[in-house]
Scaffold this motif. Structure first.
Motif, mmCIF file in Angstrom:
data_model
loop_
_atom_site.group_PDB
_atom_site.id
_atom_site.type_symbol
_atom_site.label_atom_id
_atom_site.label_comp_id
_atom_site.label_asym_id
_atom_site.label_seq_id
_atom_site.Cartn_x
_atom_site.Cartn_y
_atom_site.Cartn_z
ATOM 1 N N ALA A 1 0.805 -1.231 -0.030
ATOM 2 C CA ALA A 1 -0.100 -0.070 -0.030
ATOM 3 C C ALA A 1 0.782 1.222 0.091
ATOM 4 O O ALA A 1 1.790 1.297 0.786
ATOM 5 C CB ALA A 1 -0.772 -0.109 1.212
ATOM 6 N N LEU A 2 0.581 2.066 -0.953
ATOM 7 C CA LEU A 2 1.605 3.511 -1.157
ATOM 8 C C LEU A 2 0.515 4.558 -1.156
ATOM 9 O O LEU A 2 -0.424 4.528 -1.806
ATOM 10 C CB LEU A 2 2.314 3.325 -2.469
ATOM 11 N N MET A 3 0.847 5.510 -0.185
ATOM 12 C CA MET A 3 -0.216 6.810 -0.025
ATOM 13 C C MET A 3 0.011 7.619 -1.070
ATOM 14 O O MET A 3 1.390 7.980 -1.585
ATOM 15 C CB MET A 3 0.147 7.504 1.219
ATOM 16 N N ARG A 4 -1.099 8.108 -1.634
ATOM 17 C CA ARG A 4 -1.083 9.002 -2.753
ATOM 18 C C ARG A 4 -1.891 10.298 -2.186
ATOM 19 O O ARG A 4 -3.028 9.932 -1.567
ATOM 20 C CB ARG A 4 -1.454 8.328 -4.033
ATOM 21 N N TRP A 5 -1.533 11.422 -2.949
ATOM 22 C CA TRP A 5 -2.438 12.515 -2.509
ATOM 23 C C TRP A 5 -2.605 13.368 -3.973
ATOM 24 O O TRP A 5 -1.548 13.893 -4.390
ATOM 25 C CB TRP A 5 -1.620 13.460 -1.561
ATOM 26 N N ARG A 6 -3.792 13.404 -4.439
ATOM 27 C CA ARG A 6 -3.963 14.132 -5.651
ATOM 28 C C ARG A 6 -4.513 15.456 -5.094
ATOM 29 O O ARG A 6 -5.679 15.781 -4.686
ATOM 30 C CB ARG A 6 -5.145 13.637 -6.376
ATOM 31 N N HIS A 7 -3.548 16.465 -5.130
ATOM 32 C CA HIS A 7 -3.964 18.268 -4.693
ATOM 33 C C HIS A 7 -4.779 18.470 -5.639
ATOM 34 O O HIS A 7 -4.621 18.636 -7.044
ATOM 35 C CB HIS A 7 -2.847 18.705 -4.711
#
Length: 775
Positions: free
Chosen positions: A559-565
């Motif tokens: 599991a890799l955390m991602r953030w779409r601003h």
């Protein structure tokens, strides 16, 4: 008495003990037994009443009642005699209450028997003599109760009811209509007597209260006369009063003690000049101080305004003398020994301005001196530098070795930093392991030299008791007025430069430049937006497969955390994860990642696990991370053996004991652990044998040039051999080509991860059918 009566009326023994006056209650009960002369005639009259009715009617019931009344009267008299033979001044509440109840019971039975006798006479006979005897006796005895027991309204009410209610019903039930009218009047008689009793009771209470107040006032006046005389001699201050001719009128013991005045000079009428001569001759205070005090006394007499002076005695005491006008032209002189108070004020001043542990200036004093430096800059144009110093590795020392060792490190740090600066420089402790330094009139080269001296001083080992500790320093520098025009901006820019020094590897110095401010502003905006993203649950988890090199099947997804601003687009984890760690958001984000990953993995094939990266900061709250994992497994119904937590080597360096305890707690649940990015840090093979890892992941930097670099091959092969002996799996990261896959497999790797097998993608992009096989 009021309290006693209230307690009795309420009938709550618990309340009585709390709020009622026991001596008053004893006195009240004693009054019941105080007049046997009134009880004996009443008892005789009570015996004669049914007896006369028997003589007149011959009914046997009246003889029975006569005998019963006689027995009751005899028992009551025995109770009265027994009570009066004893001393009741020390009776307890329970004992007093027992006597009260015995009296009340005897009187109630007495009145109830006579009331019943009257009822029998009126309803079962037509004999006028019996009627007259019963009614007149009942009314007479009832009236006697009102007069004798007005202090007990409840008592009187009970007796009136037991006497008169049977009489009233007897009259009403009689065959004579006039008797019926009299029976109704009997109710009015009862009510009137109860009202009279209450009125008498209130008057008695008022009289009792007035008596108490009178005695209390007399006692208070007597006590005041005694106290006023003693007060002068028990005052902390010395007091002396002089008349209009400056002759002593009053002088208390503290005044004599403070000045060492003998009793012969403390008598009323002693001239001030005689006392002053004594003080000068005995060298209590100087002649100049005596003249100054004499002058102030005269000024107060003329101006009628108080004045105050300080006197320093030859014995080292500091006396504060307050002189105020008194009646008829006199003056009042109050003297306080302020030696200890002044010393305390000095200590408080020291504590308010300086750090208690290190003796350096504190934050308040630093802010004051920084404002003064800017004022001086405005007046003279003299530039200065501000250095922000932070200790590297201090938190680990403080947490692992304890605050005592940590405090000693801070004390030694202050000493080393002081030795590295100039005499006119201001060094302050800002809090924790943060120090700040103002360098006036310092050029760029001088600032660099002093900053480097401090770094060099901190690089030496700290020898503390049996411990050897290494703590270094990072320094951020901002120059005024070049870098900022206000104290707040200068301090903020020095802090920004310190942040860059930390990021550059620590144990170094960095000067501020405008680009840092833009970067810091950008970082702050990202932090604010990241907080909003956490609150609005805008973060996502992408999953990248880890495959078994023999079967080519997916065994785990990381599991890799991602953030779409919303405006910046995808922000790399390498940007927002460090910000989350520094801002304290990482704990909440980590909790969410564990719970969401377990929830997602529950829908995959049962032989596909999920791995989640854990920040070292999450291990600083051991109970929280353990509870989070438990809650995630329970909520998702995911088998604990399918969850792997990935940690980095930096965690293992910080606190071996605490980290190992958390790992063991989670291992007991069935959770697995993997050592991530092996080879990028200290790369100690000892970690593999010390910690119960199920898997070790070799960093992609080794697989990238596995064909050309013999050292990379050797490291991968050595780790695989060691892992095989320790029953661990080896995952090689960064596999992008088929040749890399073959190479690491030949070197002994069990598993691999990289773009060759799949890029990170959201859960929605792969179906359960893809859960086991590589696309």
């Amino acid at each position: 008495m009021a309290g006693a009566q209230k307690g009795l009326t309420d009938g709550r023994p618990g309340d009585i003990r709390e709020e009622f006056d026991l001596p008053g209650y004893r006195l009240l009960v004693s009054s019941l037994f105080s007049s046997p002369g009134s009880i004996i005639p009443g008892g005789i009259a009570g015996i004669l009443t049914p007896y006369l009715c028997w003589l007149s009617t011959g009914m046997s019931e009246f003889m029975t009642l006569t005998i019963l009344v006689s027995v009751v009267v005899a028992l009551r008299m025995m109770t009265v005699i027994t009570y009066r033979r004893r001393d009741h001044s020390e009776d307890s509440y329970a004992e007093t209450r027992r006597w009260d109840r015995e009296y009340f019971l005897g009187a109630t039975v007495f009145s109830a028997v006579l009331g019943y006798s009257c009822y029998i006479a009126l309803t079962q006979t037509d004999d006028p003599a019996a009627h007259i005897t019963s009614v007149s006796s009942t009314i007479a005895l009832a009236s006697g109760y009102v007069a004798r027991n007005a202090g007990r309204p409840k008592f009187v009410a009970v007796q009136l009811l037991t006497f008169c209610i049977p009489m009233a019903f007897g009259l009403i039930q009689a065959h004579n209509v006039y008797y019926q009218y009299i029976g109704y009047f009997a109710f009015l008689y009862v009510l009137a007597n109860i009202a009279i009793t209450n009125s008498l009771h209130r008057n008695l209470l008022a009289l009792s209260e007035a008596t108490k107040q009178s005695k209390a006032l007399a006692s208070a006046l007597h006590s005041q006369n005694l106290t006023l005389d003693a007060a002068l001699n028990t005052m902390i201050q010395g007091l002396a009063m002089y008349d209009a001719n400056l002759k002593l009128a009053v002088c208390n013991a503290p005044h004599r003690s403070l000045y060492g005045i003998p009793d012969t000079l403390a008598l009323p009428g002693t001239p001030l000049t005689a006392i002053a001569r004594f003080l000068i001759e005995r060298q209590v205070i100087s002649a100049d101080q005596v003249r100054e005090t004499r002058k102030v006394l005269g000024e107060v007499q003329q101006s009628q305004q108080p004045a105050s002076r300080e006197l320093q005695t030859r014995g080292g005491r500091l006396l504060v003398v307050t002189i105020a006008p008194a009646a008829e032209g006199g003056v009042l002189m109050l003297t306080e020994d302020a030696t200890e108070r002044k010393a305390t004020e000095a200590r408080i001043e020291q504590m308010a301005r300086f750090d208690e542990l290190t003796g350096l200036a504190n934050r308040f004093e630093f802010n004051t001196r920084l404002a003064e430096a800017f004022d001086r800059l405005d007046r003279t144009g003299e530039p200065f530098a501000l250095l922000y110093i932070d200790l590297d590795g201090f938190k680990q020392v403080n947490d692992s070795l304890g605050h005592d060792i940590g405090d000693k490190v801070l004390i030694e740090t202050a000493s080393r930093l002081r030795a590295a600066i100039r005499g006119g420089d201001l060094l302050a402790r800002f809090g924790g392991d943060e120090f700040v330094l103002i360098l006036p009139s310092a050029s760029h080269s001088v600032v660099t030299t002093i900053a480097q001296r401090m770094i060099d001083a901190m690089s030496r080992a700290f020898q503390l008791e049996t411990k050897t500790v290494y703590v270094t320093a990072s320094v951020g520098i901002a120059m005024a007025p070049h870098d900022a025009a206000t104290p707040a901006d200068l301090l903020r820019h020095a802090d920004t430069a310190l942040y860059k020094a930390k990021a550059a590897g620590r144990n170094t110095l960095t000067f501020f430049n405008p680009a840092m401010a833009e970067e810091a502003l950008d970082r702050h905006e990202i932090e604010v937006d990241l907080r909003i993203a956490c609150e609005e649950k805008a973060l996502e988890l992408y999953y990248q497969p880890i495959i078994d090199l023999k079967t080519q099947e997916v065994v785990t997804r990381e599991a890799l955390m991602r953030w779409r601003h919303p405006t910046r687009g995808m922000i790399p984890p390498g940007v927002f994860i460090p910000i989350a760690e520094q801002s304290g958001l990482i704990a909440a984000m980590g909790d969410w990642a564990i719970k969401q990953a377990c929830k997602d993995a529950a829908s995959w094939p049962s032989d596909v696990g999920v791995s989640v990266n854990i920040s070292p900061l999450q291990f600083r709250e051991p109970r929280r991370i353990v509870e989070t994992v438990k809650e995630a497994l329970i909520a998702s119904s995911l088998g604990s053996h399918r969850l792997t937590l990935e940690v980095t080597e930096s965690l293992l360096i910080e606190d071996n004991k605490a980290t190992l305890a958390v790992i063991h707690d989670l291992r007991a649940l069935g959770v697995k652990f993997a050592l991530d990015d092996f080879g990028t840090g200290y790369s100690s093979l000892g970690y593999l044998s010390t910690y119960p890892f199920a898997q070790v992941k070799i960093d992609q930097s080794f697989s990238r040039d596995v064909h050309a670099n013999e050292a990379s091959k050797a490291i991968i092969e050595a780790v695989c051999q060691l892992a095989r002996r320790l029953s661990m799996n080896v995952v090689v990261e960064g596999i992008e080509t088929e040749s890399q896959r073959i190479a690491v497999q030949l070197l002994g790797a069990h598993r691999a991860q990289g773009y060759l097998f799949g890029r990170p993608e959201p859960l929605s992009n792969f179906s359960p059918d893809k859960g086991r096989h590589v696309a």
